[in-house]
Design an enzyme around this catalytic site. Structure first.
Site, PDB file in Angstrom:
ATOM      1  N   LYS A   1      -1.125 -74.747  49.984  1.00  0.00           N
ATOM      2  CA  LYS A   1      -2.011 -74.067  50.931  1.00  0.00           C
ATOM      3  C   LYS A   1      -2.722 -72.912  50.242  1.00  0.00           C
ATOM      4  O   LYS A   1      -2.150 -71.863  49.979  1.00  0.00           O
ATOM      5  CB  LYS A   1      -1.243 -73.522  52.140  1.00  0.00           C
ATOM      6  CG  LYS A   1      -2.214 -73.145  53.256  1.00  0.00           C
ATOM      7  CD  LYS A   1      -1.732 -72.080  54.204  1.00  0.00           C
ATOM      8  CE  LYS A   1      -1.893 -70.697  53.690  1.00  0.00           C
ATOM      9  NZ  LYS A   1      -3.303 -70.236  53.540  1.00  0.00           N
TER      10      LYS A   1
ATOM     11  N   GLU B   1       6.185 -64.125  44.062  1.00  0.00           N
ATOM     12  CA  GLU B   1       5.482 -63.259  43.112  1.00  0.00           C
ATOM     13  C   GLU B   1       4.629 -62.331  43.953  1.00  0.00           C
ATOM     14  O   GLU B   1       3.638 -62.753  44.540  1.00  0.00           O
ATOM     15  CB  GLU B   1       4.656 -64.112  42.141  1.00  0.00           C
ATOM     16  CG  GLU B   1       4.360 -63.397  40.827  1.00  0.00           C
ATOM     17  CD  GLU B   1       3.081 -62.609  40.889  1.00  0.00           C
ATOM     18  OE1 GLU B   1       3.158 -61.397  41.223  1.00  0.00           O
ATOM     19  OE2 GLU B   1       2.018 -63.171  40.637  1.00  0.00           O
TER      20      GLU B   1
ATOM     21  N   CYS C   1      -2.576 -58.578  40.819  1.00  0.00           N
ATOM     22  CA  CYS C   1      -1.240 -58.046  41.153  1.00  0.00           C
ATOM     23  C   CYS C   1      -0.745 -57.088  40.079  1.00  0.00           C
ATOM     24  O   CYS C   1      -0.012 -56.160  40.368  1.00  0.00           O
ATOM     25  CB  CYS C   1      -0.252 -59.172  41.412  1.00  0.00           C
ATOM     26  SG  CYS C   1      -0.187 -60.356  40.079  1.00  0.00           S
TER      27      CYS C   1
ATOM     28  N   GLU D   1       0.279 -50.504  47.328  1.00  0.00           N
ATOM     29  CA  GLU D   1      -0.673 -51.365  46.636  1.00  0.00           C
ATOM     30  C   GLU D   1      -1.979 -51.429  47.431  1.00  0.00           C
ATOM     31  O   GLU D   1      -1.975 -51.647  48.629  1.00  0.00           O
ATOM     32  CB  GLU D   1      -0.093 -52.781  46.509  1.00  0.00           C
ATOM     33  CG  GLU D   1      -1.033 -53.717  45.778  1.00  0.00           C
ATOM     34  CD  GLU D   1      -0.433 -55.094  45.525  1.00  0.00           C
ATOM     35  OE1 GLU D   1       0.071 -55.703  46.488  1.00  0.00           O
ATOM     36  OE2 GLU D   1      -0.475 -55.549  44.373  1.00  0.00           O
TER      37      GLU D   1
HETATM   38  P1  ADP Z   1      -3.778 -60.689  51.879  1.00  0.00           P
HETATM   39  O1  ADP Z   1      -3.251 -59.989  53.101  1.00  0.00           O
HETATM   40  O2  ADP Z   1      -4.246 -59.773  50.851  1.00  0.00           O
HETATM   41  O3  ADP Z   1      -4.742 -61.804  52.196  1.00  0.00           O
HETATM   42  P2  ADP Z   1      -1.484 -62.367  51.815  1.00  0.00           P
HETATM   43  O4  ADP Z   1      -0.178 -62.108  51.182  1.00  0.00           O
HETATM   44  O5  ADP Z   1      -1.571 -62.263  53.296  1.00  0.00           O
HETATM   45  O6  ADP Z   1      -2.517 -61.399  51.167  1.00  0.00           O
HETATM   46  O7  ADP Z   1      -2.051 -63.791  51.385  1.00  0.00           O
HETATM   47  C1  ADP Z   1      -1.493 -64.628  50.423  1.00  0.00           C
HETATM   48  C2  ADP Z   1      -1.278 -65.992  51.010  1.00  0.00           C
HETATM   49  O8  ADP Z   1      -0.304 -65.899  52.037  1.00  0.00           O
HETATM   50  C3  ADP Z   1      -2.502 -66.649  51.642  1.00  0.00           C
HETATM   51  O9  ADP Z   1      -2.503 -68.041  51.340  1.00  0.00           O
HETATM   52  C4  ADP Z   1      -2.253 -66.431  53.121  1.00  0.00           C
HETATM   53  O10 ADP Z   1      -2.869 -67.417  53.924  1.00  0.00           O
HETATM   54  C5  ADP Z   1      -0.751 -66.569  53.198  1.00  0.00           C
HETATM   55  N1  ADP Z   1      -0.131 -65.952  54.375  1.00  0.00           N
HETATM   56  C6  ADP Z   1      -0.530 -64.853  55.056  1.00  0.00           C
HETATM   57  N2  ADP Z   1       0.301 -64.602  56.089  1.00  0.00           N
HETATM   58  C7  ADP Z   1       1.254 -65.562  56.066  1.00  0.00           C
HETATM   59  C8  ADP Z   1       2.410 -65.845  56.870  1.00  0.00           C
HETATM   60  N3  ADP Z   1       2.749 -65.090  57.899  1.00  0.00           N
HETATM   61  N4  ADP Z   1       3.169 -66.918  56.531  1.00  0.00           N
HETATM   62  C9  ADP Z   1       2.851 -67.678  55.472  1.00  0.00           C
HETATM   63  N5  ADP Z   1       1.793 -67.468  54.685  1.00  0.00           N
HETATM   64  C10 ADP Z   1       0.991 -66.431  54.969  1.00  0.00           C
END
Ligand code: ADP
Ligand code: MG
Length: 500
Positions: A198, A273, A307, A404
């Site tokens: 995803k 990570e 990161c 961050e």
């Molecule tokens: P940002 O907030 O900077 O976009 P995220 O950590 O939210 O960084 O995003 C990294 C990945 O995690 C993306 O693929 C995002 O769709 C996914 N993501 C965000 N929220 C969730 C969640 N609650 N469960 C699983 N995956 C998530």
């Protein structure tokens, strides 16, 4: 619509972007079962360039089923290691053959300078896939000499086998979309796993292109599935799915914790990570010019959306002014513009949300007593640009020093004694990386063991090698990707004891 009509050579990006994209589940390109879609925007203009499906639990479930069926199929499970090696090599060759187009898609989707996509993102992904291809034929267990009480030596044979962990759910971020996809898909295929990938909702395009190329490479259907969707919907469904054996996540610490909690319910293996707040430590024997240019690159590369971004600059007092003035001068001269403009050095942030986050942090930093040394403002009114920004004069407890940001924002502080620098460097909840700028080997070697970080650079910052493990201490994550260490994340160890 801002679709470039030509790529540098070969097939234009417009051929890929010219119609709504669908996602790959098994052998089929599908829309979301609900019919919902997500607009994919160009960060330089905020205009929609195409759409992708907005998957939910129904689609994720189909993808997990497809990955499971592929994992159990003889076409995949009985394929020899050398066959998996060849699939990975073919995939790498195809990515390389389409490099100009993929770099353009990446630049347009993420906003990063095209040159960076061409020189860093795409070739790094190609190299990494090839590195993983090599591992497919080098997976080994051990033979063990047993010494159980009551038996004579050599009555038993003991050995271990490395077996693929199974169906891998990979959730990746938007800062290096293709490379992060490669970091998950490479080791998964090398070890014989299957994948549901995803990509981030902000940057789904290169993962979909990778999926097309995987089919072209002859990878059996269902070995790589790509579902596009929002994190809290599709990502959360994947993390909580009982049919997933391992979740590989790169992203924020907050989301990493949610994923870890969901995964443990099914005892799904995890590698996380996560975020960082990496210190750049300049000792007073360093050349201030070299250190300033290194520090600028450490924070402004990819608009700080890295990161391992060197977001805290600690400079020993004697060279503090020279180094900070040097970084400010570089910041002031950086050419800000769309990724596809060849003159651009600093592209936009990935999304409006990210721009707001960066701008809010700068405000917080000023409220906390910080002085602006460079930048501080949004750049222009169209698209999501922010000036390279430096703040100084902040207490270590300030939010902008601790948290961050994931943007081109640096906090600078002087220090006097090398003895105090380890405590400063280790003074956040993160522990992903750090760099030391000095040629005084004695001081450098004393400092390295004291820094709580997964990667330490000396006289460089942010460079990664496929053969060196990468990951974080503390809240920066769990597990090590790349290098031999990555094999642990994608395999189970089976012990065999045989009496004879
Ligand atoms: P940002 O907030 O900077 O976009 P995220 O950590 O939210 O960084 O995003 C990294 C990945 O995690 C993306 O693929 C995002 O769709 C996914 N993501 C965000 N929220 C969730 C969640 N609650 N469960 C699983 N995956 C998530
Ligand atoms: Mg985008």
């Amino acid at each position: 619509m801002t679709i470039p009509t030509t790529s540098v050579s070969g097939e234009p990006a417009s051929r890929f972007l010219g119609r709504p994209r669908s996602m790959l589940i098994g052998a089929e390109w599908r829309d979301a079962a609900s019919g919902a879609s997500i607009d994919v925007r160009d960060p330089a203009t905020s205009e929609t360039i195409t759409t992708v499906p907005s998957a939910d639990g129904v689609d994720v479930d189909l993808a997990v089923q497809a990955a499971r069926a592929a994992f159990e199929s003889s076409e995949w499970s009985a394929a020899r290691p050398v066959d998996r090696e060849r699939w990975l090599l073919r995939l790498a060759d195809l990515v390389e053959a389409h490099a100009p187009q993929i770099a353009e898609i990446e630049s347009l989707d993420n906003g990063k300078p095209l040159l960076i996509a061409q020189r860093v993102d795409v070739p790094s992904a190609v190299d990494f896939l090839r590195y993983c291809a090599g591992w497919a034929t080098k997976l080994e267990g051990t033979t063990v000499d047993l010494s159980m009480p009551g038996f004579r030596r050599n009555e038993f044979v003991g050995y271990t086998r490395r077996e693929p962990v199974g169906v891998v759910g990979a959730i990746i971020p938007w800062n290096f979309p293709l490379l992060m996809a490669a970091w998950k898909v490479g080791p998964a295929l090398a070890t014989g796993c299957t994948v549901v990938l995803k990509p981030a909702e902000d940057t789904p395009l290169s993962a979909l292109r990778l999926a097309e190329l995987a089919l072209e490479a002859g990878l059996p259907a269902g070995v790589l599935n790509v579902v596009t969707g929002y994190g809290p919907v599709a990502g959360a469904a994947l993390a909580a799915h009982p049919g997933i054996d391992k979740i590989a996540f790169t992203g924020s610490t907050a989301v990493g914790k949610l994923i870890g909690k969901a995964a443990i319910e099914n005892m799904t293996r995890i590698s996380l990570e996560l975020g960082g707040k990496s210190p750049v430590i300049v000792l007073d024997d360093a050349d201030p010019k070299v250190a300033a240019s290194g520090a600028a690159n450490a924070i402004f590369f990819n608009s700080g959306q890295v990161c391992v971004a060197g977001s805290r600059l600690y400079v020993q007092r004697r060279v503090y002014d020279a180094v900070v003035e040097g970084v400010s001068a570089i910041a002031a001269k950086m050419r800000i513009g769309p990724g596809l403009d060849p003159k651009t050095q600093l592209g936009p942030l990935v999304s409006e949300k990210q721009l707001r986050r960066v701008a809010d942090y700068v405000k917080v930093g000023i409220d906390e007593g910080g002085t602006l040394v460079a930048g501080g403002q949004r750049h222009g009114e169209r698209g999501w640009f922010h000036q390279p920004t430096i703040l100084a004069g902040l207490p270590e407890s300030a939010r902008i020093v601790q948290e961050e940001i994931f943007g081109p924002v640096l906090v600078a502080a002087p220090f006097d004694d090398v003895e105090e620098i380890a405590a400063l460097a280790n003074g956040t909840s993160y522990g992903l990386s750090a760099s030391i700028w000095s040629n005084d080997l004695k001081r450098v070697h004393r400092l390295i063991p004291r820094l709580k970080a997964g990667t330490i650079w000396v006289n460089c910052h942010g460079l990664l090698d496929n053969a060196l493990p990468f990951g974080g201490y503390k809240q920066s994550g769990i597990g090590r990707e790349m290098g031999r260490a990555m094999i642990d994340l994608y395999t189970e160890t089976k012990s065999v004891m045989m009496m004879h």
